[in-house]
Design a protein around this motif. Structure first.
Motif, PDB file in Angstrom:
ATOM      1  N   UNK A  14       0.937  -1.155   0.310  1.00  0.00           N
ATOM      2  CA  UNK A  14       0.088   0.231   0.075  1.00  0.00           C
ATOM      3  C   UNK A  14       0.820   1.160  -0.011  1.00  0.00           C
ATOM      4  N   UNK A  15       2.021   1.124   0.594  1.00  0.00           N
ATOM      5  CA  UNK A  15       3.011   2.432   0.668  1.00  0.00           C
ATOM      6  C   UNK A  15       4.202   2.359  -0.351  1.00  0.00           C
ATOM      7  N   UNK A  16       4.105   1.443  -1.274  1.00  0.00           N
ATOM      8  CA  UNK A  16       5.352   1.335  -2.227  1.00  0.00           C
ATOM      9  C   UNK A  16       5.457   2.683  -3.121  1.00  0.00           C
ATOM     10  N   UNK A  19       6.942   5.278  -0.753  1.00  0.00           N
ATOM     11  CA  UNK A  19       8.275   4.957  -0.116  1.00  0.00           C
ATOM     12  C   UNK A  19       9.138   4.719  -0.991  1.00  0.00           C
ATOM     13  N   UNK A  20       9.189   4.362  -2.395  1.00  0.00           N
ATOM     14  CA  UNK A  20       9.961   4.220  -3.273  1.00  0.00           C
ATOM     15  C   UNK A  20      10.464   5.922  -3.663  1.00  0.00           C
ATOM     16  N   UNK A 118      10.972  -4.485   1.513  1.00  0.00           N
ATOM     17  CA  UNK A 118      11.939  -3.231   1.308  1.00  0.00           C
ATOM     18  C   UNK A 118      11.687  -2.946  -0.285  1.00  0.00           C
ATOM     19  N   UNK A 119      10.490  -3.307  -0.701  1.00  0.00           N
ATOM     20  CA  UNK A 119      10.032  -2.909  -2.199  1.00  0.00           C
ATOM     21  C   UNK A 119      11.123  -3.376  -3.393  1.00  0.00           C
ATOM     22  N   UNK A 120      11.600  -4.631  -3.258  1.00  0.00           N
ATOM     23  CA  UNK A 120      12.551  -4.946  -4.249  1.00  0.00           C
ATOM     24  C   UNK A 120      11.515  -5.971  -5.131  1.00  0.00           C
ATOM     25  N   UNK A 121      11.533  -6.174  -6.408  1.00  0.00           N
ATOM     26  CA  UNK A 121      10.774  -7.157  -7.116  1.00  0.00           C
ATOM     27  C   UNK A 121      11.890  -8.315  -7.249  1.00  0.00           C
ATOM     28  N   UNK A 158       9.359  -0.012  -8.269  1.00  0.00           N
ATOM     29  CA  UNK A 158      10.026  -1.001  -7.140  1.00  0.00           C
ATOM     30  C   UNK A 158      11.434  -0.354  -6.984  1.00  0.00           C
ATOM     31  N   UNK A 159      12.358  -0.647  -6.057  1.00  0.00           N
ATOM     32  CA  UNK A 159      13.563  -0.216  -5.702  1.00  0.00           C
ATOM     33  C   UNK A 159      14.347  -0.722  -6.542  1.00  0.00           C
TER      34      UNK A 159
END
Length: 313
Positions: A14-16, A19-20, A118-121, A158-159
């Motif tokens: 929800x915060x991606x 956050x990124x 931590x938003x990595x694919x 994503x990061x």
């Protein structure tokens, strides 16, 4: 991004998005729009660029992969446009399902649906053929990766990426002996310096002794920084120390849909009429070298440097 969030192939926390953007100091109101505007204005001024207008989300994605730097984003676009001009063979396939049919039973490449905390694919590359067919060439694999990379620039957020190379069921020497270092370096340069694929780690799963030779090859084509992020796992269990087990396909002991199911879904997505049309349009995002004002050709292509000779017995 709303349509992307509804896509079961790539989901987000929800915060991606916030956050990124925050990681790369682009979260302030208007900051991203300002950066996109600057980038688009610069593109319009480049006399040697054939394509002048890009989707804003595409430019936003490039800025994210450039850590918010407009100057780095410029270099990424320059790199991609120049590569399309000088290496057109990498971009000549636009339909992942029907143009690359011989590849599907050899290598399955998928991006997993769920992001890490931590938003990595996670990108999984599963080699299924043993031995490789005599006619196999890594070039088709590279073409598939580029079709996927174009999709990512337009839809993902994503990061960066954690890459898993599953060689458990394959003959590693098959791949080592068929690897063209020049070709591989060209593609790695395009993915990292052009598309801006930020690699958190490369995890190779194989119990073969030949895997050490594969690592040597990768270390020749990766930067020194990325070379330190290569990890070899003799068994799947040690991979779980780096990648949450729950995010992985059931084939790797996880909770996600099987590799075959996900791959079939990706093939359908990458072969829609919309994406094929988009790929054909992006093939025109190249350069007219006669109109280039300053010659930075070697720098833009990233073809400088030498390779140590490797002998394979």
């Amino acid at each position: 991004m709303e349509s992307t969030i509804r896509n079961q192939l790539i989901t987000f926390h929800s915060d991606t998005l916030h956050a990124v953007k925050t990681v790369f100091k682009l979260e302030s109101p208007g900051r991203m729009d300002e950066a996109v505007d600057l980038l688009q204005e610069w593109i319009l001024k480049q006399t040697h660029f054939i394509k002048k207008i890009y989707p804003r989300i595409y430019l936003e994605s490039i800025l994210i992969s450039s850590k918010g730097s407009v100057e780095i984003a410029k270099r990424r676009i320059e790199k991609m446009c120049t590569m399309r001009t000088f290496s057109p063979q990498l971009f000549d396939k636009t339909d992942a399902k029907n143009d690359l049919m011989e590849l599907h039973d050899i290598i399955k490449t998928i991006n997993l649906p769920k992001l890490t905390e931590d938003h990595y694919r996670i990108t999984l590359i599963k080699i299924t053929a043993k031995p490789l067919p005599l006619q196999y060439s890594n070039l088709d694999f590279f073409k598939f990766i580029i079709i996927l990379a174009e999709y990512i620039k337009l839809h993902d957020y994503c990061q960066g990426f954690t890459i898993i190379l599953d060689h458990r069921d394959a003959n590693v020497m098959d791949f080592v002996t068929r690897t063209n270092l020049y070709e591989l370096q060209n593609v790695i340069s395009l993915l990292t310096e052009g598309y801006g694929i930020r690699m958190k780690g490369l995890h190779i799963i194989s119990s073969s002794k030949v895997v050490d030779t594969l690592v040597i090859i990768f270390k020749q084509v990766f930067s020194a920084k990325l070379a330190t992020r290569i990890h070899v796992h003799k068994t799947i269990e040690t991979l779980f120390e780096f990648v949450p087990k729950s995010l992985l396909p059931e084939d790797l002991g996880g909770d996600e849909r099987s590799i075959s199911t996900l791959y079939d879904e990706w093939l359908q997505e990458l072969s829609t009429e919309d994406h094929i049309n988009y790929m054909n349009m992006m093939r025109g995002a190249c350069t007219n070298e006669k109109l280039r004002l300053i010659d930075h050709l070697d720098e833009n292509l990233g073809l400088s440097g030498t390779f140590r000779a490797l002998a394979f017995d």
